[in-house]
Design a protein around this motif. Structure first.
Motif, PDB file in Angstrom:
ATOM      1  N   THR A  16       0.748  -1.285   0.142  1.00 12.35           N
ATOM      2  CA  THR A  16      -0.036  -0.075   0.127  1.00 12.35           C
ATOM      3  C   THR A  16       0.687   1.213   0.180  1.00 12.35           C
ATOM      4  OG1 THR A  16      -0.203  -0.032   2.435  1.00 12.35           O
ATOM      5  CG2 THR A  16      -1.904  -1.100   1.263  1.00 12.35           C
ATOM      6  N   ARG A  17       0.510   2.240  -0.665  1.00  9.87           N
ATOM      7  CA  ARG A  17       1.377   3.419  -0.676  1.00  9.87           C
ATOM      8  C   ARG A  17       0.654   4.392   0.158  1.00  9.87           C
ATOM      9  NH1 ARG A  17       5.480   4.294  -4.781  1.00  9.87           N
ATOM     10  NH2 ARG A  17       5.114   2.633  -6.553  1.00  9.87           N
ATOM     11  N   GLU A  18       1.682   4.889   0.680  1.00 12.22           N
ATOM     12  CA  GLU A  18       1.329   6.107   1.803  1.00 12.22           C
ATOM     13  C   GLU A  18       2.050   7.326   1.343  1.00 12.22           C
ATOM     14  OE1 GLU A  18       2.506   4.482   5.603  1.00 12.22           O
ATOM     15  OE2 GLU A  18       0.861   2.882   5.738  1.00 12.22           O
ATOM     16  N   SER A  19       1.888   8.131   2.265  1.00 11.87           N
ATOM     17  CA  SER A  19       2.696   9.888   1.970  1.00 11.87           C
ATOM     18  C   SER A  19       4.057   9.377   1.717  1.00 11.87           C
ATOM     19  CB  SER A  19       2.422  10.751   3.019  1.00 11.87           C
ATOM     20  OG  SER A  19       3.187  12.046   2.799  1.00 11.87           O
ATOM     21  N   GLY A  20       4.668   9.758   0.582  1.00  7.67           N
ATOM     22  CA  GLY A  20       6.125   9.656   0.438  1.00  7.67           C
ATOM     23  C   GLY A  20       6.835   8.090   0.725  1.00  7.67           C
ATOM     24  N   ARG A  21       6.004   7.120   1.032  1.00  5.46           N
ATOM     25  CA  ARG A  21       6.426   5.593   1.106  1.00  5.46           C
ATOM     26  C   ARG A  21       5.448   4.611   0.768  1.00  5.46           C
ATOM     27  NH1 ARG A  21       6.602   5.263   7.826  1.00  5.46           N
ATOM     28  NH2 ARG A  21       4.256   5.094   8.028  1.00  5.46           N
ATOM     29  N   ARG A  23       4.125   0.832   2.177  1.00  8.42           N
ATOM     30  CA  ARG A  23       4.009  -0.188   3.178  1.00  8.42           C
ATOM     31  C   ARG A  23       4.067  -1.589   2.736  1.00  8.42           C
ATOM     32  NH1 ARG A  23       0.264  -3.032   6.600  1.00  8.42           N
ATOM     33  NH2 ARG A  23       1.017  -2.989   8.783  1.00  8.42           N
ATOM     34  N   ALA A  64      11.001   6.750  -0.508  1.00  9.02           N
ATOM     35  CA  ALA A  64      10.828   7.451  -1.626  1.00  9.02           C
ATOM     36  C   ALA A  64      12.099   7.091  -2.586  1.00  9.02           C
ATOM     37  CB  ALA A  64      10.805   8.958  -1.650  1.00  9.02           C
TER      38      ALA A  64
END
Length: 211
Positions: A16-21, A23, A64
């Motif tokens: 899963t994509r999160e803010s700037g990274r 998981r 990132a």
């Protein structure tokens, strides 16, 4: 630090994509043994830090720069990944010193079989090809491999059957991308000599300098 000897092939359970990274949750068995929060695990050639653990999975947060430089951002649920825990003072050095710091993502140009031999050729960027040496070591997706031949920017390795069977190489095909890490010794030699030489560092120039 790692050896490039893959301990097991894990499976992506969640991405899963999160803010700037991102998981990334990996389902595994062997590499979970003795692993604790904060430990390092090499995933597809990229050193990642364990942030969460349960009985059958571990979680890392891929930042990132790693998403940009490696193939980790291309993983999907069900993707198979090479896994290796960081080495200990008791580890047998069956491969070579691997940092888990990916130099570039490279594409498979050729993949062929001849009897029990598999030949894998990848296209290496021009600024990295000088760090690849015949009979020297590279890591592809975290796998310690020996360079068999270099032709232009094409680097070929001859892979033994046990490596094919115990890694994700058995699923690879031409066009697939892999994470390349050049040998750490070459990178340090080039960095240290750069201020003292006025031309690009090549095998010929190294011989001139007495290496």
């Amino acid at each position: 630090m790692f050896t490039g000897i893959i301990e097991e092939v894990g499976v992506v359970a969640s991405m899963t994509r999160e803010s700037g990274r991102a998981r990334l949750v990996i389902r595994a068995e062997a590499v979970l043994e003795g692993t604790k929060y904060g430990d390092s695990i090499n995933i597809e050639g990229a050193c990642q830090t364990v942030a969460e653990l349960d009985g059958s999975t571990f979680t890392v947060f891929t930042l990132a720069e790693s998403l940009k430089k490696t193939t980790l951002g291309e993983l999907r649920v069900g993707s198979r990944v090479n896994l290796e825990r960081a080495m200990t003072p008791n580890t047998r050095m069956g491969g070579h010193m691997v940092q888990g710091h990916v130099s570039a993502a490279v594409s498979i140009r050729e993949l062929s079989r001849a009897d029990n031999n598999v030949y894998l050729s990848v296209e290496v960027p021009g600024d990295l090809i000088r760090l690849c040496v015949p009979e020297g070591s590279i890591a592809l997706d975290g796998i310690s491999l020996t360079v068999a031949k270099i032709s232009g920017t094409l680097v070929t390795v001859n892979v033994i059957p046990v490596t094919i069977e115990s890694t994700t190489l058995r699923y690879k095909k031409p066009g697939d991308r892999m994470n390349l890490e050049t040998d750490i010794i070459g990178r340090y030699v080039e960095r240290y000599l750069a201020p003292f030489i006025s031309q690009p560092l090549s095998a010929e120039r190294l011989r001139e300098l007495g290496y």
